[in-house]
Design a protein around this motif. Sequence first.
Motif, PDB file in Angstrom:
ATOM      1  N   VAL A  90       9.974  -3.383 -10.842  1.00  0.00           N
ATOM      2  CA  VAL A  90       9.725  -3.520  -9.613  1.00  0.00           C
ATOM      3  C   VAL A  90      10.269  -2.687  -8.698  1.00  0.00           C
ATOM      4  O   VAL A  90      11.275  -2.895  -8.414  1.00  0.00           O
ATOM      5  N   ILE A  91       9.381  -2.439  -7.851  1.00  0.00           N
ATOM      6  CA  ILE A  91       9.557  -1.057  -6.962  1.00  0.00           C
ATOM      7  C   ILE A  91       8.642  -2.450  -5.825  1.00  0.00           C
ATOM      8  O   ILE A  91       7.793  -2.275  -5.611  1.00  0.00           O
ATOM      9  N   ASP A  92       9.398  -2.222  -4.653  1.00  0.00           N
ATOM     10  CA  ASP A  92       9.178  -3.174  -3.325  1.00  0.00           C
ATOM     11  C   ASP A  92       9.292  -2.249  -2.377  1.00  0.00           C
ATOM     12  O   ASP A  92       9.999  -1.450  -1.770  1.00  0.00           O
ATOM     13  N   LEU A  93       7.799  -1.667  -2.207  1.00  0.00           N
ATOM     14  CA  LEU A  93       7.872  -1.169  -0.595  1.00  0.00           C
ATOM     15  C   LEU A  93       7.434  -2.508   0.570  1.00  0.00           C
ATOM     16  O   LEU A  93       6.630  -2.430   0.628  1.00  0.00           O
ATOM     17  N   ALA A  94       7.985  -1.267   0.805  1.00  0.00           N
ATOM     18  CA  ALA A  94       7.964  -1.926   2.194  1.00  0.00           C
ATOM     19  C   ALA A  94       6.586  -2.043   3.224  1.00  0.00           C
ATOM     20  O   ALA A  94       6.305  -0.653   3.183  1.00  0.00           O
ATOM     21  N   VAL A  95       5.818  -2.653   3.269  1.00  0.00           N
ATOM     22  CA  VAL A  95       4.907  -2.572   4.204  1.00  0.00           C
ATOM     23  C   VAL A  95       4.740  -3.514   5.361  1.00  0.00           C
ATOM     24  O   VAL A  95       4.816  -4.452   5.473  1.00  0.00           O
ATOM     25  N   PRO A  96       4.152  -2.385   6.315  1.00  0.00           N
ATOM     26  CA  PRO A  96       4.376  -3.178   8.253  1.00  0.00           C
ATOM     27  C   PRO A  96       3.130  -4.575   7.717  1.00  0.00           C
ATOM     28  O   PRO A  96       2.263  -3.729   7.664  1.00  0.00           O
TER      29      PRO A  96
END
Length: 167
Positions: A90-96
Motif C-alpha cells: 500500500v502506497i499512501d500518497l498525500a493528495v491535497p
Amino acid sequence: MADQHTPTRSGPDSEPPGPLFDRPGEGTYAVLAVAALVVASAVFILLVDRSLRRPPEMPEVLQPTAAAATTAVPTPQAPAVIPVTPEPIVIDLAVPQGPFEQLPTPTAVPVHTEAPARYFLVTVQSGDTLAALASRYGYSFEAIAELNGIDEPYIIQIGDELLFPNR
C-alpha cells in the motif's frame, strides 16, 4: 582386315580402352573426392566417435573406497516449497484536499483573414473586344483601358491578361 583380338570402335560414343583412372578428364576428380570422403568417414567412426561415447576414466585418487561403498549415507531431502501470495503493498500518497489549480481558459486567437483581392485578371480569348469585356464585368471600356495602360485605338491581342477591379 582387322585383327580378331583387337576390338574396333568408331564414332562419337567410342571410348579409349583402359581402366577409369587412366583417362584424364571427366569423372576422375569426382571419384577421388567420393573415395576421400568415405575414408575420412571411416576414420572418424573408428577413432573419434568411439572415444566420445566412452565414459571418461576417473583418476585413482577419486575412486570410491570399499568402506565408503558399504556405508549408507542418507540423502538429505530438500524442504517442500509452498507458494505464498505476498501481502499487497500500500502506497499512501498525500493528495491535497480543496480547490485545485485550474488551467487558464484558452482564448480564441483571431484568425488572420486576408482582405479580398483588389483586382482580378481576365485572359483575352478569340472574339473578345475591350468594350465587350468591360461591359461583361460592368465597367466602362475607358476605365479598363486606363487601368491597363491601353491607348487608342484600344487594340487587344488573344492571350493578353487584363486587370479588372474587384467589387
